[in-house]
Motif scaffolding. Structure first.
Motif, PDB file in Angstrom:
ATOM      1  N   TYR A  26     -54.970  36.586 131.217  1.00  0.00           N
ATOM      2  CA  TYR A  26     -56.194  37.035 130.546  1.00  0.00           C
ATOM      3  C   TYR A  26     -56.893  35.810 129.960  1.00  0.00           C
ATOM      4  CZ  TYR A  26     -53.812  41.566 130.762  1.00  0.00           C
ATOM      5  OH  TYR A  26     -53.164  42.697 131.182  1.00  0.00           O
ATOM      6  N   HIS A  27     -58.142  35.595 130.338  1.00  0.00           N
ATOM      7  CA  HIS A  27     -58.883  34.446 129.846  1.00  0.00           C
ATOM      8  C   HIS A  27     -59.305  34.652 128.394  1.00  0.00           C
ATOM      9  CE1 HIS A  27     -58.928  32.779 133.801  1.00  0.00           C
ATOM     10  NE2 HIS A  27     -59.657  33.760 134.317  1.00  0.00           N
ATOM     11  N   PRO A  28     -59.304  33.590 127.605  1.00  0.00           N
ATOM     12  CA  PRO A  28     -59.745  33.710 126.210  1.00  0.00           C
ATOM     13  C   PRO A  28     -61.244  33.989 126.132  1.00  0.00           C
ATOM     14  CG  PRO A  28     -59.372  31.408 126.793  1.00  0.00           C
ATOM     15  CD  PRO A  28     -58.870  32.216 127.950  1.00  0.00           C
ATOM     16  N   SER A  29     -61.626  34.753 125.134  1.00  0.00           N
ATOM     17  CA  SER A  29     -63.047  35.056 124.932  1.00  0.00           C
ATOM     18  C   SER A  29     -63.791  33.790 124.529  1.00  0.00           C
ATOM     19  CB  SER A  29     -63.206  36.115 123.851  1.00  0.00           C
ATOM     20  OG  SER A  29     -64.564  36.250 123.477  1.00  0.00           O
ATOM     21  N   GLU A  44     -55.445  32.240 125.436  1.00  0.00           N
ATOM     22  CA  GLU A  44     -55.215  32.427 126.860  1.00  0.00           C
ATOM     23  C   GLU A  44     -53.875  33.142 126.973  1.00  0.00           C
ATOM     24  OE1 GLU A  44     -53.842  29.774 130.578  1.00  0.00           O
ATOM     25  OE2 GLU A  44     -55.551  28.971 129.479  1.00  0.00           O
ATOM     26  N   THR A  45     -53.911  34.381 127.413  1.00  0.00           N
ATOM     27  CA  THR A  45     -52.761  35.269 127.303  1.00  0.00           C
ATOM     28  C   THR A  45     -52.154  35.544 128.668  1.00  0.00           C
ATOM     29  OG1 THR A  45     -53.772  36.319 125.359  1.00  0.00           O
ATOM     30  CG2 THR A  45     -51.994  37.523 126.456  1.00  0.00           C
ATOM     31  N   PHE A 103     -52.994  45.319 124.041  1.00  0.00           N
ATOM     32  CA  PHE A 103     -52.442  44.212 123.267  1.00  0.00           C
ATOM     33  C   PHE A 103     -52.902  42.886 123.859  1.00  0.00           C
ATOM     34  CE2 PHE A 103     -49.501  41.336 121.434  1.00  0.00           C
ATOM     35  CZ  PHE A 103     -48.829  41.949 120.381  1.00  0.00           C
ATOM     36  N   ALA A 104     -52.785  42.767 125.182  1.00  0.00           N
ATOM     37  CA  ALA A 104     -53.146  41.516 125.854  1.00  0.00           C
ATOM     38  C   ALA A 104     -54.633  41.221 125.713  1.00  0.00           C
ATOM     39  CB  ALA A 104     -52.756  41.595 127.328  1.00  0.00           C
ATOM     40  N   ARG A 105     -55.479  42.231 125.923  1.00  0.00           N
ATOM     41  CA  ARG A 105     -56.937  42.032 125.804  1.00  0.00           C
ATOM     42  C   ARG A 105     -57.330  41.657 124.381  1.00  0.00           C
ATOM     43  NH1 ARG A 105     -59.709  40.802 130.235  1.00  0.00           N
ATOM     44  NH2 ARG A 105     -59.013  42.078 131.987  1.00  0.00           N
ATOM     45  N   HIS A 106     -56.669  42.281 123.427  1.00  0.00           N
ATOM     46  CA  HIS A 106     -56.995  41.952 122.039  1.00  0.00           C
ATOM     47  C   HIS A 106     -56.678  40.494 121.732  1.00  0.00           C
ATOM     48  CE1 HIS A 106     -57.692  42.683 117.753  1.00  0.00           C
ATOM     49  NE2 HIS A 106     -56.657  41.895 117.551  1.00  0.00           N
ATOM     50  N   ALA A 159     -55.439  42.696 134.523  1.00  0.00           N
ATOM     51  CA  ALA A 159     -55.672  41.350 133.990  1.00  0.00           C
ATOM     52  C   ALA A 159     -56.801  40.669 134.744  1.00  0.00           C
ATOM     53  CB  ALA A 159     -54.387  40.532 134.085  1.00  0.00           C
ATOM     54  N   ASP A 160     -57.235  39.524 134.246  1.00  0.00           N
ATOM     55  CA  ASP A 160     -58.287  38.757 134.920  1.00  0.00           C
ATOM     56  C   ASP A 160     -57.761  38.132 136.214  1.00  0.00           C
ATOM     57  OD1 ASP A 160     -60.127  39.276 132.847  1.00  0.00           O
ATOM     58  OD2 ASP A 160     -59.276  37.633 131.664  1.00  0.00           O
ATOM     59  N   GLU A 161     -56.513  37.737 136.215  1.00  0.00           N
ATOM     60  CA  GLU A 161     -55.892  37.130 137.394  1.00  0.00           C
ATOM     61  C   GLU A 161     -54.440  37.569 137.483  1.00  0.00           C
ATOM     62  OE1 GLU A 161     -58.334  32.872 136.905  1.00  0.00           O
ATOM     63  OE2 GLU A 161     -56.132  32.904 137.014  1.00  0.00           O
TER      64      GLU A 161
END
Length: 576
Positions: free
Chosen positions: A68-71, A112-113, A102-105, A48-50
């Motif tokens: 996971y940060h939103p695109s 914001e996941t 799934f989370a990245r998608h 994840a991002d964090e």
């Protein structure tokens, strides 16, 4: 590596190289404290991002949250998204690889996941300070990565872990003197006599400690009936050692006094009485050890082994002491409160997706809030292969029904699912493929890339407490899943919820078959529920994890994952 700092005036710890929003914790209904790491500081298993940690009220658990940060190229969304995993699984299943995440998608779609790892799962730990939390997380990450590497390059380390856990279940002691000549047996008897004086005090202390712990400390982790079962179990095991001995009647007299003592309401005043009775028991064992007719030369060794095995069981029960309601009433609410503080949606709500037990948690939460007439902090809910009632289905989880007997469950205090699947992976993935049928419980044939399937099996599963399984087996009884006290049946109040729900099922799901999902869907008002069955007669087909990790392209160039996410995106857009 960034330096983790803690400000006692605020609820968030932070890495010095990264700035995070801070909020006074005085208004929080939970003791929300956490630390965040920059990408370079978090354990490598976390993609994840964090990585965040949140404390749980009345517990020393720190739950991990993968963020996971939103695109920035995606549409702006009104709500953050929380992902909940199944029983005995962690966040890895939602992020198997860059091509099947799934989370990245979902973050790519603008959400914001967050993925929650409940107590006992993944990188969640029992530590008190930021430094220890980080060290434990890195240690766990290394262990998971080693498991994946060993599956390819060497023998499974999980075999030893599985043996260690399995060894805590008491089994008959194998005498060291079996097959030894008579004169050698006599020598062993003489040595036993020499050691008796030293061993006696040691055994008294060990037995007394075990019984005191069961009656005072462990009783706080067990229900009254469970404590009785455990004490009776230990005394039964000791009884078998003397069943053919003339000392058997003496043992039963002491056993009766101990049983009465252990079944009363416990307090520190019984410690000395337990010690006295333990000494009498050990004296009986000593007499049997030195008995001439018949000689019981290995009795002391078997007695010691019995106590040590029992202590290991108690240790596991204390370590893995949680059930479904702990997740529902403590873990998930703490995570939701923390996410809302971080994301600050305008309406104070979030979206939630739950796979398997994760979906059951969401159903149960809606049922609770509906019964209490309260508004949950959920804008909409999606369940993947989840149900509150499996009685009408042919779910393979019915194999767990024997654990509905408390005595049976306490005989197996934990189920090392992760170690079992890793150990089975070698057998199922190599000729003659003796356990290959296990693969279809996870994924339909051809629906998951082999490398992703391997990572899912080797890194996604963990150990499950018997107490958790014991409660989940109520979903196979009349009235469906209930709380730990058997006083609240979740499906009976689900219709009172006013939250939109998308319920999905896989056509080849053997764990949560479509009919089980449909039985729960029928309980929800029609205007609030959307039901989607994935799978076609000619294919593709979907098993339990294909709704989350499927990657193979199918007709119309849709992968199973994209096919599902299009349905979700349409559902969510109607809730914004």
């Amino acid at each position: 590596m960034g330096i983790i700092q803690y400000d006692p005036m605020y609820s968030i710890c932070r890495v010095s190289s990264t700035t995070f929003r801070r909020f006074p914790r005085a208004t929080a209904p939970f003791r929300v404290r956490a630390f965040s790491t920059a990408v370079r500081d978090k354990p490598s298993i976390c993609t994840a991002d964090e990585l965040h940690y949140v404390s749980v009220h009345n517990s020393d658990w720190k739950l991990s949250l993968w963020r996971y940060h939103p695109s920035p190229q995606a549409p702006t969304r009104n709500h953050p998204l929380l992902l909940l995993s199944g029983v005995g699984t962690n966040a890895v299943g939602y992020d198997l690889s860059p091509t099947s995440s799934f989370a990245r998608h979902m973050s790519g779609q603008g959400f914001e996941t967050w993925v929650l790892e409940v107590r006992g799962a993944g990188l969640s730990v029992q530590e008190s300070n930021s430094k220890d939390i980080e060290q434990s997380a890195h240690a766990m990450s290394s262990k998971m990565e080693d498991m994946l590497e060993n599956a390819t390059t060497g023998p499974m380390s999980s075999k030893m872990e599985l043996d260690n856990i399995s060894g805590t279940v008491s089994k008959p002691y194998s005498s060291a003197s079996e097959g030894v000549e008579t004169e050698n047996v006599a020598v062993i008897g003489d040595l036993a006599k020499l050691a008796t004086a030293w061993d006696e005090s040691k055994l008294v202390a060990k037995l007394s400690e075990t019984l005191t712990r069961l009656s005072e400390r462990v009783s706080g982790f067990l229900g009254e009936s469970q404590a009785k079962v455990m004490s009776a179990k230990l005394l039964d095991q000791i009884s078998k050692l003397l069943v053919d001995s003339p000392l058997y009647e003496q043992f039963n007299e002491v056993r009766g006094k101990l049983a009465t003592l252990l079944e009363t309401r416990q307090n520190s005043g019984i410690t000395s009485q337990i010690t006295d009775l333990s000494e009498k028991l050990v004296n009986i064992i000593e007499a049997g050890q030195l008995s001439v007719s018949p000689p019981l030369f290995d009795l002391q060794a078997r007695f010691t082994s019995t106590i040590e095995d029992f202590q290991k069981q108690l240790d596991l029960m204390v370590k893995y002491n949680w059930d479904f309601d702990h997740y529902l009433e403590e873990d998930v609410p703490a995570a939701i409160e923390y996410i809302l503080r971080q994301s600050m949606p305008k309406d104070g709500k979030l979206l939630a997706i739950g796979h398997s037990m994760g979906g059951i948690l969401l159903y149960s939460m809606l049922s609770r809030f509906g019964f209490e007439g309260k508004e949950p902090k959920l804008a909409a809910v999606v369940t993947l292969a989840s149900s509150l009632d499996y009685t009408s289905s042919k779910s393979t989880l019915k194999l767990l029904v024997p654990l509905a007997d408390p005595a049976q469950a306490l005989s197996v205090p934990v189920v090392p699912l992760g170690a079992m699947l890793v150990a089975a992976y070698e057998v199922s993935s190599r000729s003659p493929y003796a356990l290959s049928w296990l693969n279809t419980l996870i994924s339909a044939e051809g629906m998951m890339d082999p490398d992703l399937f391997k990572r899912l099996v080797l890194n996604n599963f963990c150990t499950i407490p018997a107490k958790l399984l014991l409660q989940l087996t109520t979903a196979f009884r009349e009235r469906g899943l209930c709380n730990r006290d058997g006083t609240f049946f979740y499906k009976e109040h689900l219709h009172k919820s006013k939250i939109p729900i998308l319920a999905t099922a896989g056509d080849k799901d053997l764990i949560c078959p479509p009919e089980a999902v449909e039985d729960t869907v029928k309980l929800i008002p029609e205007h609030l529920v959307t039901y989607k069955l994935f799978g076609e007669p000619e294919g593709p087909h979907y098993a339990h994890y294909d709704l989350v990790g499927g990657r193979l392209k199918v007709k119309r160039n849709y992968s199973p994952f994209v096919h599902w996410s299009l349905k979700f995106s349409h559902f969510v857009s109607t809730q914004q």
